[in-house]
Design a protein around this motif. Structure first.
Motif, PDB file in Angstrom:
ATOM      1  N   ILE A  60       0.979  -1.106   0.149  1.00  0.00           N
ATOM      2  CA  ILE A  60      -0.204   0.012  -0.340  1.00  0.00           C
ATOM      3  C   ILE A  60       0.963   1.325  -0.190  1.00  0.00           C
ATOM      4  O   ILE A  60       1.482   1.338   1.060  1.00  0.00           O
ATOM      5  CB  ILE A  60      -0.649   0.035   1.603  1.00  0.00           C
ATOM      6  CG1 ILE A  60      -1.939  -1.156   0.925  1.00  0.00           C
ATOM      7  CG2 ILE A  60      -1.437   1.424   1.668  1.00  0.00           C
ATOM      8  CD1 ILE A  60      -3.255  -1.176   2.179  1.00  0.00           C
ATOM      9  N   LYS A  97      -3.278   5.564   1.038  1.00  0.00           N
ATOM     10  CA  LYS A  97      -4.635   4.762   1.928  1.00  0.00           C
ATOM     11  C   LYS A  97      -5.095   6.089   2.493  1.00  0.00           C
ATOM     12  O   LYS A  97      -4.946   7.040   2.844  1.00  0.00           O
ATOM     13  CB  LYS A  97      -4.039   3.653   2.947  1.00  0.00           C
ATOM     14  CG  LYS A  97      -5.137   3.318   3.504  1.00  0.00           C
ATOM     15  CD  LYS A  97      -4.520   1.703   4.072  1.00  0.00           C
ATOM     16  CE  LYS A  97      -4.230   1.968   5.748  1.00  0.00           C
ATOM     17  NZ  LYS A  97      -4.266   0.716   6.690  1.00  0.00           N
ATOM     18  N   ASP A 143      -7.158  -4.091   5.895  1.00  0.00           N
ATOM     19  CA  ASP A 143      -6.186  -3.438   4.472  1.00  0.00           C
ATOM     20  C   ASP A 143      -7.008  -5.035   3.395  1.00  0.00           C
ATOM     21  O   ASP A 143      -6.840  -4.317   2.256  1.00  0.00           O
ATOM     22  CB  ASP A 143      -4.920  -3.350   5.002  1.00  0.00           C
ATOM     23  CG  ASP A 143      -4.287  -1.981   5.565  1.00  0.00           C
ATOM     24  OD1 ASP A 143      -5.987  -1.866   5.301  1.00  0.00           O
ATOM     25  OD2 ASP A 143      -3.728  -1.722   6.109  1.00  0.00           O
TER      26      ASP A 143
END
Ligand SMILES: [Zn+2]
Length: 313
Positions: free
Chosen positions: A25, A28, A297
């Protein structure tokens, strides 16, 4: 090197992430769903988020290979149509054409339990495994199956609906209209219901009000026999359900996630011993039972994986 935009749409919040081709990631961001504003409005806010995210990490829009979206409900994947999202009050919406038009990118969608399973199998507890069964234990029991790192969705995306395996034919009514589904016995809801029954019967300390499964885990940690029993009963049913699935799929990893899994080993251990009791010995021996690792996530990472497999495959 390509970037992927992973989106996890829930009734309350939309989680998004810019994800690298290795599943990291890079950015975010979450925002309120505001479903009443409609789907097109949501797509515009997705685009704004993506533009802002790329700006933050110093990357450009044309590096984004596509968008994967997880949605909570029934979808017609083939035609790109949302059939029914009860939590959002959306039905019969041609999501994919509209989203692709607004975002100017290839968009794919999948139900949220399936994308979470794909996420855990990509960079989470199922990383490197061949076949992964994921089960999510929260208000209900959800699931997803990943075989050779690809989502196994079945004819209409309902593969992996572990929560609706009927394990007790005359059991409690389930939201799906049947009785005795696994989720009526192994979910947070089931744990709360059983603990309250015992409180009313005077068998469990009623000075503690039980509003979540975590309250029951708390009582169990304090040594209350009946609370321990409630958790072991739910864990026994879950291990039983997982044994049915494992005997069918013969997975190398089973991932247990969702709110109840936050109790950690105090839930996983009784599930594991029940699983070993009911699964074929060789099936149980080769299947590692693990706690989910990606938490919230999992959805955005799985959604990114979904689109990456579509555009890079
Ligand atoms: Zn059901």
């Amino acid at each position: 090197v390509s970037l992927f935009f992973g989106v996890d749409i829930g009734g309350t919040n939309v989680k998004t992430a810019v994800v690298s081709d290795t599943g990291d990631i890079l950015y975010k961001h979450s925002f309120e769903t505001l479903a009443e504003r409609g789907m097109e409005d949501l797509c515009r806010r997705l685009k704004e988020t993506l533009v802002q995210g790329l700006d933050t990490i110093g990357r450009s829009y044309d590096e984004v290979a596509g968008v994967g979206v997880g949605l909570p409900g029934f979808l017609d994947i083939e035609n790109g149509v949302i059939i029914d999202l009860v939590n959002l009050g959306w039905s019969n919406i041609p999501f994919i054409p509209i989203a692709e038009d607004v975002l100017g990118l290839k968009v794919v969608m999948e139900n949220d339990a399936n994308v979470a399973a794909l996420g855990e199998s990509w960079t989470g507890a199922g990383r490197g495994a061949k076949s992964v069964v994921c089960v999510t234990v929260g208000t209900g029991v959800g699931g997803g199956i990943v075989i050779n790192q690809r989502l196994y969705r079945g004819v209409n995306g309902l593969a992996g609906e572990i929560g609706h395996l009927v394990v007790d034919r005359d059991g409690y009514p389930c939201n799906c209209g049947r009785r005795g589904c696994l989720e009526t016995l192994a979910s947070a809801t089931a744990i709360i219901r059983r603990a309250r029954e015992l409180q009313q019967a005077g068998e469990l300390d009623s000075s503690c009000s039980i509003t979540g499964a975590e309250d029951v885990f708390h009582l169990a940690a304090l040594g209350h026999d009946k609370a321990i029993q409630v958790i072991h009963e739910a864990a026994d049913w879950l291990g039983y359900g997982l044994a049915l699935v494992a005997n069918t799929i013969n997975p190398d990893v089973i991932v247990v996630g969702g709110g109840v899994s936050k109790a950690g080993e105090s839930f996983l251990q009784p599930v594991a011993s029940s699983f070993r009791k009911y699964a074929l010995p060789l099936v149980a021996e080769t299947a590692a039972l693990r706690l989910a690792q990606l938490g919230n996530d999992a959805g955005v990472i799985g959604a990114a994986r979904l689109i990456s497999q579509r555009v890079l495959a």
